[in-house]
Design an enzyme around this catalytic site. Structure first.
Site, PDB file in Angstrom:
ATOM      1  N   GLY A   1       1.244  -1.291  -0.097  1.00 54.58           N
ATOM      2  CA  GLY A   1       0.310   0.180  -0.259  1.00 54.58           C
ATOM      3  C   GLY A   1       0.464   1.027   0.231  1.00 54.58           C
TER       4      GLY A   1
ATOM      5  N   ARG B   1      -1.727  -9.558   0.333  1.00 46.72           N
ATOM      6  CA  ARG B   1      -2.357 -10.406   0.335  1.00 46.72           C
ATOM      7  C   ARG B   1      -2.639 -10.148  -2.067  1.00 46.72           C
ATOM      8  NH1 ARG B   1      -8.746  -9.096   2.191  1.00 46.72           N
ATOM      9  NH2 ARG B   1      -8.864  -7.321   1.085  1.00 46.72           N
TER      10      ARG B   1
ATOM     11  N   SER C   1      -2.836   3.221  13.007  1.00 42.35           N
ATOM     12  CA  SER C   1      -4.074   4.019  13.456  1.00 42.35           C
ATOM     13  C   SER C   1      -4.481   4.943  13.014  1.00 42.35           C
ATOM     14  CB  SER C   1      -4.132   3.970  14.749  1.00 42.35           C
ATOM     15  OG  SER C   1      -5.338   3.476  15.118  1.00 42.35           O
TER      16      SER C   1
ATOM     17  N   LYS D   1      -9.913   8.334  12.577  1.00 43.86           N
ATOM     18  CA  LYS D   1     -11.147   8.097  12.800  1.00 43.86           C
ATOM     19  C   LYS D   1     -11.429   7.048  13.987  1.00 43.86           C
ATOM     20  CE  LYS D   1     -12.368   8.456   7.747  1.00 43.86           C
ATOM     21  NZ  LYS D   1     -10.368   9.587   7.504  1.00 43.86           N
TER      22      LYS D   1
ATOM     23  N   VAL E   1      -3.619  11.873   4.361  1.00 38.58           N
ATOM     24  CA  VAL E   1      -1.499  11.740   4.589  1.00 38.58           C
ATOM     25  C   VAL E   1      -2.036  11.948   2.724  1.00 38.58           C
ATOM     26  CG1 VAL E   1      -0.163   9.612   3.250  1.00 38.58           C
ATOM     27  CG2 VAL E   1      -0.997   9.548   5.373  1.00 38.58           C
TER      28      VAL E   1
END
Length: 332
Positions: free
Chosen positions: A14, A38, A125, A128, A169
Site C-alpha cells: 500500500g 494478499r 491507526s 477516525k 496523508v
C-alpha cells in the site's frame, strides 16, 4: 534497533509500504525486509522496484489467516501492521469483511507475534479511531485497544506493542489532493462543507513516526505526531485555482474536522516537542515514569483536532509540496 534486523510489514504494497520500504532500507540497512500482503499483482509490480536486492522478500498472505501469519513471522524481529480495510463507505457496506480484517486480523497479528517471539510491533491507526462515528473508525479503535492490551497479554514473552495515529496523508491514493487533481479540468470541485478542515501529513513523516515508536516504546503507547491543518477549500484553491466550488454536504460517516485526541484521552496524554503520546488507561501504565519520560501532561479537557490546531499549512507550502511530489501523487 532496526539495523541488521528482520522486519515484516503487513499490507506492505500500500501507500505506506511503498514509502516505508525504501526509506528503511536506506536508513537502517536491515538484514531482511518482508512485504506481507494478499495481492500477488501488487507484489509483482513492487518487486520490480528492488531488482535482486537480497534484503527484500515478498510473502503472499492475509492477516485473516492466523496460520499463515505464524509461518510469516518465523524469525522476524519487528512488525509494522499496516494492513486494513480503510475506505469508509466500503466498511459501511461490507461490515463483516471490515471486522474480519481490522479486528480479527489484529488479534491474529498479536497472537502470532507473541508466539513467534517478535520483539516489537507498531500498528498503524487513524484519526477516525478517536471518538469514531463510522465502522472503520470503530474497528480501528477496537484494534488500538487490542494492541495496547496485547502488552499484558504477552506476559513473560516480552513482545511489545504500540500504535501510531495520524490523519489525512497528502497525495496518497484516494485522498483529496489526487482526487481534486483528477477532476480539475472539469471546472468545478465538489466540497462537502466550506468549514471542513483536515490534518496534513506526508508519508515520510508517517514513516519517521513509526521509527520513533520502535525506539521509544515500552508498550501500549499511542503516538500522535504534531502536524499542520488546512481548510479543504484552501486545498481546492491550490489544486485548481480557476475551478468553482460546489458544496455537496457531509457524507455518511464523515466528520467536519479530523480528531486524533479526544477530551476523554486528556488525562492519559503527554506532550513532547514533535508529538503527543496517549498512555494506556489500564494497569496504571499512564503513571509509569518509563513511559512518560520527559513528557508534560496536557491540560484537562485537551483535544487535538484539525480545527483547534495551532499549526496551519499555508497555500505556498502546499504548492511547494505538490511541485516536489507531483510524480508520486495518487500512484500508491
Amino acid at each position: 534497533m532496526l539495523s541488521n534486523s528482520t522486519i515484516l510489514i503487513t499490507g506492505g504494497t500500500g501507500s505506506f509500504g511503498h514509502t516505508f520500504v525504501p526509506l528503511t532500507l536506506k536508513q537502517y540497512n536491515p538484514k531482511k525486509l518482508i512485504i506481507f500482503s494478499r495481492d500477488e499483482m501488487k507484489q509483482w509490480e513492487m518487486a520490480k522496484l528492488y531488482g535482486d536486492d537480497p534484503r527484500v522478500r515478498f510473502f503472499i498472505g492475509d492477516v485473516r489467516d492466523r496460520d499463515r501469519l505464524y509461518r510469516a513471522f518465523d524469525g522476524v524481529d519487528y512488525v509494522v501492521h499496516a494492513a486494513a480495510t480503510k475506505i469508509v463507505p466500503t466498511a459501511e457496506y461490507n461490515p463483516f469483511e471490515c471486522i474480519k480484517t481490522n479486528v480479527n486480523g489484529a488479534m491474529n497479528v498479536i497472537d502470532a507475534a507473541i508466539d513467534k517471539g517478535v520483539k516489537g510491533v507498531v500498528a498503524l491507526s487513524t484519526d477516525k479511531a478517536s471518538s469514531p462515528i463510522n465502522l472503520y473508525g470503530a474497528s480501528k479503535l477496537a484494534s488500538d485497544k487490542l494492541f495496547v492490551a496485547g502488552n499484558a497479554y504477552a506476559g513473560e514473552h516480552g513482545t511489545r506493542f504500540s500504535v501510531v495515529r495520524y490523519g489525512n496523508v497528502m497525495g496518497s491514493r484516494g485522498s483529496v489532493i489526487p482526487f481534486f487533481m483528477s477532476i480539475a479540468d472539469q471546472g468545478e470541485l465538489p466540497i462537502t462543507d466550506a468549514r471542513m478542515t483536515r490534518f496534513m501529513i506526508s508519508l515520510e513523516q508517517g514513516v519517521e513516526l513509526v521509527w520513533h515508536a520502535f525506539g521509544d516504546m515500552i508498550g501500549g503507547e499511542i503516538y500522535v505526531k504534531k502536524i499542520p491543518s488546512m481548510k479543504v477549500t484552501d486545498i481546492a484553491r491550490v489544486v485548481a485555482p480557476e475551478a468553482s466550488h460546489k458544496f455537496v454536504g457531509i457524507r455518511p460517516g464523515e466528520k467536519l474536522h479530523e480528531q486524533m485526541i479526544g477530551t476523554e484521552d486528556a488525562p492519559y496524554t503527554y506532550e513532547y516537542d514533535a508529538h503527543f503520546k496517549i498512555l494506556p488507561a489500564i494497569n496504571k501504565w499512564a503513571d509509569d515514569p518509563a513511559r512518560i519520560k520527559d513528557g508534560c501532561k496536557v491540560e484537562e479537557g485537551f483535544s487535538y483536532t484539525s480545527a483547534n490546531n495551532s499549526d496551519w499549512m499555508d497555500e505556498h507550502a502546499l504548492i511547494q509540496w505538490i511541485s516536489n511530489n507531483n510524480k508520486k501523487i495518487g500512484i500508491f
